[in-house]
Scaffold this active site. Structure first.
Site, PDB file in Angstrom:
ATOM      1  N   TYR A 110      18.585 -11.933  17.057  1.00 40.21           N
ATOM      2  CA  TYR A 110      18.931 -13.190  15.851  1.00 40.21           C
ATOM      3  C   TYR A 110      18.649 -14.371  16.422  1.00 40.21           C
ATOM      4  O   TYR A 110      18.311 -15.497  15.595  1.00 40.21           O
ATOM      5  CB  TYR A 110      20.665 -13.139  15.425  1.00 40.21           C
ATOM      6  CG  TYR A 110      20.842 -14.180  14.469  1.00 40.21           C
ATOM      7  CD1 TYR A 110      20.559 -14.029  13.204  1.00 40.21           C
ATOM      8  CD2 TYR A 110      21.613 -14.901  14.965  1.00 40.21           C
ATOM      9  CE1 TYR A 110      20.780 -15.119  12.322  1.00 40.21           C
ATOM     10  CE2 TYR A 110      22.462 -16.109  13.837  1.00 40.21           C
ATOM     11  CZ  TYR A 110      21.893 -15.860  12.772  1.00 40.21           C
ATOM     12  OH  TYR A 110      22.255 -16.925  11.737  1.00 40.21           O
ATOM     13  N   SER A 166      20.411 -22.268  12.635  1.00 38.06           N
ATOM     14  CA  SER A 166      21.942 -21.790  12.950  1.00 38.06           C
ATOM     15  C   SER A 166      22.090 -22.397  14.401  1.00 38.06           C
ATOM     16  O   SER A 166      21.227 -22.873  15.260  1.00 38.06           O
ATOM     17  CB  SER A 166      21.631 -20.296  13.318  1.00 38.06           C
ATOM     18  OG  SER A 166      22.868 -19.897  13.882  1.00 38.06           O
TER      19      SER A 166
END
Length: 256
Positions: free
Chosen positions: A167, A154
C-alpha cells in the site's frame, strides 16, 4: 454519462471538477464541499447507488450555491472508461478545470501472507487509476492552457509500516508520479498532492488478513473526518492562478 451539450458559463471561481472514488469517505466529502462552494462536480465511482444518494444529499446545497453534482459510474482501472468520462465532461460542460484523483483501496497485509491478488488490486486502482486520469486529462488541460490535477495520496507515501509495504509503495508511486507531473507540465497547469493521515473511511473494511485488521483498529483509534481533507482540496483550488500548492499533509493532532 449524458453527453448532451449544456456548457457551463465561465464564472469567477466556478470550476468543472471530476472527483474519482466519490461514493464514500474522502471522495464523497470532497464532492459535497465543492458542490456547496458552487462548483460543478462530476462524481465518479463504481457504486452508483451511493453516488445517487450523494447527489440527493447535496441537492439543497447545490440549489443555493449554483453548483451541481452529476453521478457517473466509473472504473478507474479501465483506461477507456476514464478517457470517456473526461471527454463526455468536456463535451457537456465545455471544459474540465480540475481532476481530483481520489480513488484508492487499502487491503493491508504482511508480505509473507502472499495475498497477490490484493497487491494487484492496489496497483491497479492506486497507481494505474491515477495514470489513466493523467493520460485522459493532460491533453485537455494542455489544449485549454489551464487545469489542475489533485492527487489524494497518503501519509503512507512518506512512511512504511508493517502490513503496509505494498500500500505504501502504491502511495509513494502516486506521490512520485504527481511530483513528476508537476515538474514536467506546462506552468499553466497546477499540480497538488494531498497526503491524509488517519481519516474516518471505509478503506480499512477491505482488509482480509486478521492480524492487519486488528492492528488497523488500534492505529485508527484517533481519526479525523473526511471533510478535513476536502477543506485542504478546496484551499488548493481557490488559490490565485500563479500559486501552486504542491503538497498538503493533513493528519490528526494525536497521530505521531
Amino acid at each position: 454519462m449524458n453527453t448532451q451539450q449544456s456548457e457551463l458559463p465561465e464564472q469567477a471561481g466556478r470550476k468543472v471538477v471530476i472527483v474519482t472514488g466519490a461514493s464514500s469517505g474522502i471522495g464523497a466529502a470532497i464532492a459535497a464541499r465543492l458542490v456547496a462552494e458552487g462548483h460543478q462536480v462530476v462524481a465518479g465511482a463504481r457504486r452508483t447507488d451511493r453516488l445517487r444518494a450523494l447527489a440527493e444529499r447535496t441537492a439543497e446545497a447545490a440549489a443555493s450555491s449554483g453548483g451541481g453534482l452529476q453521478p457517473v459510474r466509473l472504473d478507474v482501472t479501465d483506461r477507456a472508461d476514464v478517457a470517456a468520462l473526461v471527454q463526455a465532461t468536456r463535451e457537456r460542460y465545455g471544459r474540465l478545470d480540475v481532476l481530483v484523483a481520489n480513488a484508492g483501496v487499502m487491503p493491508l497485509s504482511r508480505l509473507d501472507s502472499l495475498l497477490v491478488d490484493e497487491w494487484d488490486r492496489m496497483i491497479d486502482v492506486n497507481v494505474r487509476g491515477l495514470l489513466h486520469g493523467i493520460a485522459a486529462a493532460l491533453p485537455v488541460f494542455t489544449t485549454q492552457g489551464s487545469g489542475h490535477f489533485v492527487t489524494v495520496a497518503s501519509i503512507g507515501a512518506h512512511q512504511v509500516v508493517p502490513t503496509g509495504a505494498v500500500y505504501c509503495a502504491t502511495k509513494y508511486a502516486a506521490w512520485a508520479i504527481t511530483e513528476g507531473l508537476r515538474q514536467e507540465a506546462d506552468p499553466s497547469i497546477r499540480v497538488t498532492t494531498i497526503s491524509p493521515g488517519v481519516v474516518t473511511s471505509e478503506l480499512a473494511d477491505t482488509i482480509t488478513e486478521p492480524g492487519a485488521a486488528e492492528a488497523m483498529r488500534t492505529y485508527r483509534a484517533h481519526a479525523i473526518e473526511p471533510d478535513a481533507i476536502a477543506h485542504a482540496v478546496s484551499y488548493a483550488l481557490t488559490q490565485p492562478a500563479d500559486v501552486d500548492v504542491n503538497e498538503i499533509v493533513v493528519r490528526p493532532t494525536r497521530q505521531r
